[in-house]
Design a protein around this motif. Structure first.
Motif, PDB file in Angstrom:
ATOM      1  N   ILE A 112       0.880  -1.170   0.000  1.00  0.00           N
ATOM      2  CA  ILE A 112       0.000   0.000   0.000  1.00  0.00           C
ATOM      3  C   ILE A 112       0.915   1.215   0.000  1.00  0.00           C
ATOM      4  O   ILE A 112       1.536   1.537   1.019  1.00  0.00           O
ATOM      5  N   VAL A 113       1.012   1.873  -1.144  1.00  0.00           N
ATOM      6  CA  VAL A 113       1.974   2.968  -1.299  1.00  0.00           C
ATOM      7  C   VAL A 113       1.288   4.306  -1.076  1.00  0.00           C
ATOM      8  O   VAL A 113       0.297   4.637  -1.735  1.00  0.00           O
ATOM      9  N   THR A 114       1.798   5.053  -0.110  1.00  0.00           N
ATOM     10  CA  THR A 114       1.348   6.409   0.118  1.00  0.00           C
ATOM     11  C   THR A 114       2.586   7.303   0.061  1.00  0.00           C
ATOM     12  O   THR A 114       3.670   6.845  -0.316  1.00  0.00           O
ATOM     13  N   ALA A 115       2.453   8.558   0.375  1.00  0.00           N
ATOM     14  CA  ALA A 115       3.614   9.447   0.265  1.00  0.00           C
ATOM     15  C   ALA A 115       3.545  10.537   1.326  1.00  0.00           C
ATOM     16  O   ALA A 115       2.466  10.886   1.819  1.00  0.00           O
ATOM     17  N   ALA A 116       4.701  11.060   1.677  1.00  0.00           N
ATOM     18  CA  ALA A 116       4.764  12.178   2.608  1.00  0.00           C
ATOM     19  C   ALA A 116       3.999  13.358   2.014  1.00  0.00           C
ATOM     20  O   ALA A 116       4.004  13.574   0.808  1.00  0.00           O
ATOM     21  N   ILE A 153      -0.544  -0.734  -4.845  1.00  0.00           N
ATOM     22  CA  ILE A 153      -1.762   0.058  -4.953  1.00  0.00           C
ATOM     23  C   ILE A 153      -1.527   1.396  -4.271  1.00  0.00           C
ATOM     24  O   ILE A 153      -0.675   1.531  -3.391  1.00  0.00           O
ATOM     25  N   GLY A 154      -2.279   2.384  -4.676  1.00  0.00           N
ATOM     26  CA  GLY A 154      -2.140   3.705  -4.095  1.00  0.00           C
ATOM     27  C   GLY A 154      -2.658   4.752  -5.057  1.00  0.00           C
ATOM     28  O   GLY A 154      -2.909   4.471  -6.232  1.00  0.00           O
ATOM     29  N   SER A 155      -2.818   5.957  -4.564  1.00  0.00           N
ATOM     30  CA  SER A 155      -3.328   7.046  -5.389  1.00  0.00           C
ATOM     31  C   SER A 155      -2.321   7.446  -6.454  1.00  0.00           C
ATOM     32  O   SER A 155      -1.128   7.122  -6.363  1.00  0.00           O
ATOM     33  N   SER A 156      -2.789   8.174  -7.453  1.00  0.00           N
ATOM     34  CA  SER A 156      -1.897   8.697  -8.481  1.00  0.00           C
ATOM     35  C   SER A 156      -0.910   9.679  -7.857  1.00  0.00           C
ATOM     36  O   SER A 156      -1.262  10.455  -6.972  1.00  0.00           O
ATOM     37  N   GLY A 157       0.327   9.615  -8.318  1.00  0.00           N
ATOM     38  CA  GLY A 157       1.325  10.588  -7.892  1.00  0.00           C
ATOM     39  C   GLY A 157       2.100  10.232  -6.642  1.00  0.00           C
ATOM     40  O   GLY A 157       2.980  10.996  -6.233  1.00  0.00           O
ATOM     41  N   VAL A 158       1.818   9.072  -6.005  1.00  0.00           N
ATOM     42  CA  VAL A 158       2.549   8.728  -4.785  1.00  0.00           C
ATOM     43  C   VAL A 158       3.913   8.106  -5.092  1.00  0.00           C
ATOM     44  O   VAL A 158       4.712   7.886  -4.180  1.00  0.00           O
ATOM     45  N   GLY A 159       4.178   7.806  -6.365  1.00  0.00           N
ATOM     46  CA  GLY A 159       5.503   7.313  -6.738  1.00  0.00           C
ATOM     47  C   GLY A 159       5.599   5.820  -6.983  1.00  0.00           C
ATOM     48  O   GLY A 159       6.689   5.247  -6.878  1.00  0.00           O
ATOM     49  N   LYS A 160       4.485   5.175  -7.328  1.00  0.00           N
ATOM     50  CA  LYS A 160       4.532   3.730  -7.591  1.00  0.00           C
ATOM     51  C   LYS A 160       5.433   3.412  -8.787  1.00  0.00           C
ATOM     52  O   LYS A 160       6.231   2.470  -8.737  1.00  0.00           O
ATOM     53  N   SER A 161       5.299   4.182  -9.854  1.00  0.00           N
ATOM     54  CA  SER A 161       6.120   3.923 -11.045  1.00  0.00           C
ATOM     55  C   SER A 161       7.593   4.200 -10.768  1.00  0.00           C
ATOM     56  O   SER A 161       8.474   3.479 -11.252  1.00  0.00           O
TER      57      SER A 161
END
Length: 364
Positions: free
Chosen positions: A125-129, A208-216
Motif C-alpha cells: 500500500i503505497v502512500t507518500a509524505a 496500490i495507491g493514489s496517483s502521484g505517490v511514486g509507484k512507477s
C-alpha cells in the motif's frame, strides 16, 4: 509468438517456476492434454492479453466460452492456452484456480467486485509524505487487502521530502494494527533495502495507491531502469497525474514479480466482511466485551467500544471510519445480492425460452 504491444513488458527468459508456478498449478493443469500450454497473464490491452509462458511471451485472445461466462483473466492469473499453429492462433481457454484474488468494489447495478490482480502474496500500500499521508485512506486499503488473503505492507514514499522522516511512521502506526510501515525514497533509494524481505524469488507483489505517490518511480528503482513513465503531484490541487494506464507484471532483479496499477482515486470496499474485521482488530477485540452481541457501537448501553473512545483508548476518528466502512460494506453486499437475483432471473428466463423452443421443435 512475438509479443509486442505498447505499454506491456519486454520478452523474458524465465521459466514457469520463476514466474510463481507451483505444484498446485501443475496439478490443476494435468487434466489438459494435447495442444495446451500454461502461462501467466502479464498485461491486458483491451481485448488481448500478454501471457508469459515457459518458452516466451505470447499474445492471446480469450475463448467464446469464457466471454459467455463473463470470466476475463486478470493480471497474475495462471491460464491455459490453446495453441493452434496451423491456424496461427493462441487462445486462453481456462483460468486455473486462484490462491488469492485482490478486488475492489465496482460501480454499477450488478454490484460485482472488480478483480485487480490474482495470485498475490503481498500488497504494497503505497502512500507518500505530504497531503497523501491519510490514515483514513490507509484503513480502507487495509480492509480490501485483508479480504484478498494477501499480506499487506504499508510503504510511505518520498520520505526525503519530510522535515522529520521519523514522524511519518508515527502518523500511520496507530491505524496499521501491527502491519509493517516502511518509509522509503524511491527517488534517492533511501530505505529501499527494507523491502528486501518481501522481494524473494517467485513471490508476487502488487502496488496500490493514489496517483502521484511514486509507484512507477518505485518500480523503476527496483528494476534498475526507467521502464515506467513517472510524474509528480500537481501543485495547484495536490493531486496526482495518472501515468500508469494498464496493469502490468514485471520480473525484478531479485526474482520477485511485481504488478503495477493505475492510480486509484476511489476504492470501493467490496463485499468481503472479513477484510473489515481484520483491518480493525482493536475494535473487534473490544466488541467482544460489549453487553449485547449485536451491538452497533453507537448509543447502546454497555458498549465497550464507546467506553474505549471516552477513555481515550480508541480514536473517535477511527471508530467513525469503521462505521462509515461498515455502512458501505452493507450497501455493497445488498447490491451484490440484488445483482445475483437479477442474474438468476435472467438465467431462468433463458431456460424457459429454450424449453419453449424445444417444445416447438418437437411439435414440428
Amino acid at each position: 509468438m512475438n509479443p509486442s504491444i505498447p505499454g506491456c513488458g519486454e520478452p523474458h527468459p524465465y521459466t514457469l517456476e520463476q514466474l510463481g508456478w507451483t505444484e498446485e498449478h501443475k496439478e490443476a493443469f494435468r487434466k489438459f492434454s494435447g495442444p495446451y500450454i500454461p502461462g501467466r497473464v502479464a498485461c491486458r490491452q483491451k481485448t488481448v492479453w500478454e501471457v508469459f509462458t515457459g518458452s516466451g511471451p505470447v499474445m492471446a485472445g480469450i475463448s467464446g466460452a469464457l466471454k459467455k461466462l463473463g470470466r476475463f483473466p486478470a493480471v497474475g492469473d495462471f491460464v491455459v492456452l490453446l495453441h493452434q499453429p496451423e491456424a496461427g492462433s493462441i487462445t486462453i481457454v481456462a483460468i486455473l484456480p486462484q490462491t488469492t484474488v485482490f478486488t475492489r468494489g465496482a460501480s454499477g447495478r450488478e454490484g460485482t467486485d472488480q478483480v485487480i490482480a490474482a495470485n498475490i502474496d503481498t500488497v504494497f500500500i503505497v502512500t507518500a509524505a505530504g497531503p497523501e499521508l491519510n490514515a483514513r485512506r490507509i484503513e480502507r486499503y487495509l480492509a480490501i487487502v485483508h479480504a484478498s488473503g494477501a499480506r499487506p505492507v504499508i510503504v510511505i514514499n518520498k520520505s526525503d521530502l519530510a522535515d522529520d522522516p521519523a514522524s511519518l511512521t508515527g502518523t500511520i502506526i496507530p491505524v496499521s494494527s501491527g502491519i509493517p510501515v516502511i518509509p522509503v525514497s524511491a527517488m534517492s533509494g533511501e530505505g529501499i533495502g527494507l523491502l528486501d524481505p518481501y522481494l524473494r524469488p517467485g513471490q508476487t507483489i502488487v502496488l496500490i495507491g493514489s496517483s502521484g505517490v511514486g509507484k512507477s518511480t518505485l518500480i523503476n528503482r527496483l528494476l534498475g531502469c526507467e521502464t515506467q513513465k513517472t510524474s509528480g503531484i500537481r501543485e495547484d490541487d495536490g493531486k496526482g497525474r495518472h501515468t500508469t494506464t494498464v496493469r502490468q507484471l514485471f520480473v525484478l532483479n531479485s526474482g520477485a514479480l511485481m504488478i503495477d496499477n493505475p492510480g486509484i482515486r476511489e476504492v470501493g470496499i467490496g463485499t468481503a466482511s472479513t477484510g473489515l474485521s481484520d483491518a480493525f482488530p482493536d475494535i473487534r477485540e473490544l466488541a467482544e466485551r460489549c453487553r449485547f452481541s449485536d451491538c452497533r457501537h453507537e448509543r447502546e448501553p454497555g458498549c465497550a467500544v464507546q467506553e474505549a473512545v471516552k477513555a481515550g483508548k480508541l480514536s473517535a476518528a477511527r471508530l467513525e471510519n469503521f462505521h462509515r466502512l461498515s455502512r458501505e460494506l452493507a450497501f455493497e453486499q445488498d447490491k451484490a445480492e440484488i445483482g445475483l437475483v437479477r442474474s438468476e432471473r435472467k438465467r431462468w428466463k433463458g431456460i424457459a425460452k429454450l424449453g419453449k423452443e424445444i417444445q416447438k421443435a418437437r411439435r414440428e
